[in-house]
Scaffold this motif. Structure first.
Motif, short mmCIF file in Angstrom:
data_model
loop_
_atom_site.label_atom_id
_atom_site.label_comp_id
_atom_site.label_asym_id
_atom_site.label_seq_id
_atom_site.Cartn_x
_atom_site.Cartn_y
_atom_site.Cartn_z
N GLN A 134 25.34 47.43 23.73
CA GLN A 134 24.30 47.87 22.63
C GLN A 134 24.65 49.31 22.85
O GLN A 134 24.10 49.92 21.19
N TYR A 180 26.81 50.80 19.48
CA TYR A 180 26.72 49.33 18.83
C TYR A 180 26.14 50.03 17.29
O TYR A 180 25.06 50.96 16.71
N PHE A 203 23.19 52.72 17.50
CA PHE A 203 21.97 52.37 18.50
C PHE A 203 22.90 53.63 20.05
O PHE A 203 23.55 53.48 20.87
N CYS A 219 17.14 48.05 23.83
CA CYS A 219 16.26 48.34 23.21
C CYS A 219 14.77 48.20 24.27
O CYS A 219 15.24 47.58 24.84
N HIS A 232 13.96 47.28 19.51
CA HIS A 232 15.12 48.08 18.98
C HIS A 232 14.74 49.56 19.06
O HIS A 232 15.08 50.77 18.83
N ASP A 249 15.49 44.51 26.24
CA ASP A 249 16.75 43.37 25.28
C ASP A 249 17.75 44.50 25.45
O ASP A 249 17.94 45.56 26.05
N VAL A 309 22.94 43.45 26.45
CA VAL A 309 24.02 43.18 25.70
C VAL A 309 25.08 43.79 27.02
O VAL A 309 25.22 44.35 26.60
N ASP A 325 23.41 38.71 25.93
CA ASP A 325 22.19 38.59 25.52
C ASP A 325 21.09 38.05 25.76
O ASP A 325 20.92 36.31 25.71
N MET A 335 29.07 39.96 19.68
CA MET A 335 27.36 40.25 20.39
C MET A 335 27.25 39.68 18.92
O MET A 335 26.17 38.36 19.56
N HIS A 336 26.83 39.95 17.82
CA HIS A 336 26.56 38.85 16.13
C HIS A 336 27.70 37.68 15.68
O HIS A 336 28.01 38.62 15.00
N GLU A 384 16.22 33.84 20.20
CA GLU A 384 14.57 34.48 20.37
C GLU A 384 13.71 34.71 19.46
O GLU A 384 14.09 35.31 18.04
N TRP A 403 16.43 52.57 13.55
CA TRP A 403 16.50 52.08 14.25
C TRP A 403 14.78 50.63 15.25
O TRP A 403 14.96 50.15 15.11
N GLU A 412 14.23 35.99 24.87
CA GLU A 412 15.99 35.95 24.26
C GLU A 412 16.48 35.24 25.34
O GLU A 412 16.61 35.69 27.22
N1 MF3 Z 1 20.08 42.21 21.92
C1 MF3 Z 1 19.97 42.40 20.19
C2 MF3 Z 1 19.98 41.75 19.51
O1 MF3 Z 1 19.70 40.72 20.19
C3 MF3 Z 1 21.01 43.86 18.98
C4 MF3 Z 1 20.04 44.76 19.51
S1 MF3 Z 1 21.10 45.92 18.58
C5 MF3 Z 1 22.34 47.21 19.45
O2 MF3 Z 1 20.62 40.84 18.33
F1 MF3 Z 1 22.30 48.17 18.42
F2 MF3 Z 1 20.54 47.84 19.97
F3 MF3 Z 1 22.56 46.06 19.67
#
Ligand code: MF3
Ligand code: CO
Length: 255
Positions: free
Chosen positions: A57, A60, A70, A75, A84, A102, A104, A113, A182-183, A209, A226, A240
């Motif tokens: 993260q 990011y 970020f 987060c 966030h 949160d 990753v 994640d 990540m996404h 999540e 954010w 999540e």
């Molecule tokens: N972990 C978050 C998600 O579940 C993503 C957060 S955005 C970041 O999608 F910039 F913090 F990475």
């Protein structure tokens, strides 16, 4: 495009996910009244680096907006902050807070994640109930995370469970596929219609999540680009995990 992971890719992802879960446990131990969210962030980052992994993260990019990336590993989102939240030396955890973490982890090219909402000290009955329902919504949803089912079976189950408890589901943000990125596709809303959406297949890895508001629907974004808060100022919670669809029962990789 929805990616199907090979056996080998899944083995690598399991490692990232394991470190993500371990990081949660390290943070859980450290959370207490008086600690700043920046201190928590440092603790998590140190642990992830010690596992030869990357806090994904951190830095990011802020897609769609001309805003800085970020800045944190975690987060950290307290009470009415939904997601966030940016770690800061000015934000001090206090007794009675509900704190969502949160994170990753990136290891060997794949992501894991997960998010939890922790209770700090003496938390009100109402807040405890919100956190419990948010977590249970995930477990209700993944009862349908099975080969041949549709994505909407998961989404609708989460949304209905949350609504049945008198809370509001967040519509502006959703879960997601996860892997090298990540996404990834598909987006996984926390509401929807059973029987709709893509069909689930073994080898899909999904970050599911639930994000829940105690009061009315609707969120606001702060000027930092954010931080997302509930519009009505009521408490929020987030839970999540990264989940693997298999031939049989789903595997929760971040537990
Ligand atoms: N972990 C978050 C998600 O579940 C993503 C957060 S955005 C970041 O999608 F910039 F913090 F990475
Ligand atoms: Co996440």
């Amino acid at each position: 495009m929805v990616t199907i992971k090979s056996k080998k890719e899944i083995e690598i992802m399991k490692e990232a996910c394991k470190i993500a879960n371990e990081t949660q446990k390290v943070v859980e131990k450290a959370i207490k009244p008086g600690i700043s969210t920046l201190e928590l962030d440092r603790i998590a980052e140190k642990y992830i680096l010690s596992q030869n992994a990357i806090p994904a993260q951190k830095n990011y990019p802020n897609y769609y907006k001309d805003m800085p990336p970020f800045p944190g590993t975690l987060c950290i989102s307290i009470n009415d902050v939904l997601i966030h939240g940016i770690p800061s030396s000015d934000v001090i955890i206090k007794d009675g807070d509900i704190v969502s973490i949160d994170l990753v982890v990136l290891k060997n090219g794949y992501h894991g994640d997960c998010a939890r909402t922790y209770l700090v000290g003496n938390v009100s009955k109402e807040a405890q109930e919100l956190v419990a329902v948010t977590k249970q919504a995930f477990f209700e949803g993944i009862k349908f995370a099975k080969k041949g089912n549709r994505l909407g079976d998961i989404s609708s189950t989460i949304g209905n469970y949350v609504k049945a408890h008198g809370y509001s589901v967040v519509k502006e943000f959703q879960g997601h596929g996860i892997g090298k990125e990540m996404h990834e596709d598909p987006g996984i809303p926390n509401y929807g219609k059973a029987g709709k959406g893509i069909r689930l297949m073994p080898g899909m890895t999904l970050a599911i999540e639930p994000m829940v508001i105690m009061g009315k629907e609707g969120v606001l974004e702060l000027d930092d680009g954010w931080t997302i808060i509930s519009e009505d100022g009521t408490l929020t919670a987030h839970y999540e995990n990264t989940v693997l669809i298999t031939e049989n029962e789903p595997q929760i990789l971040t537990l």
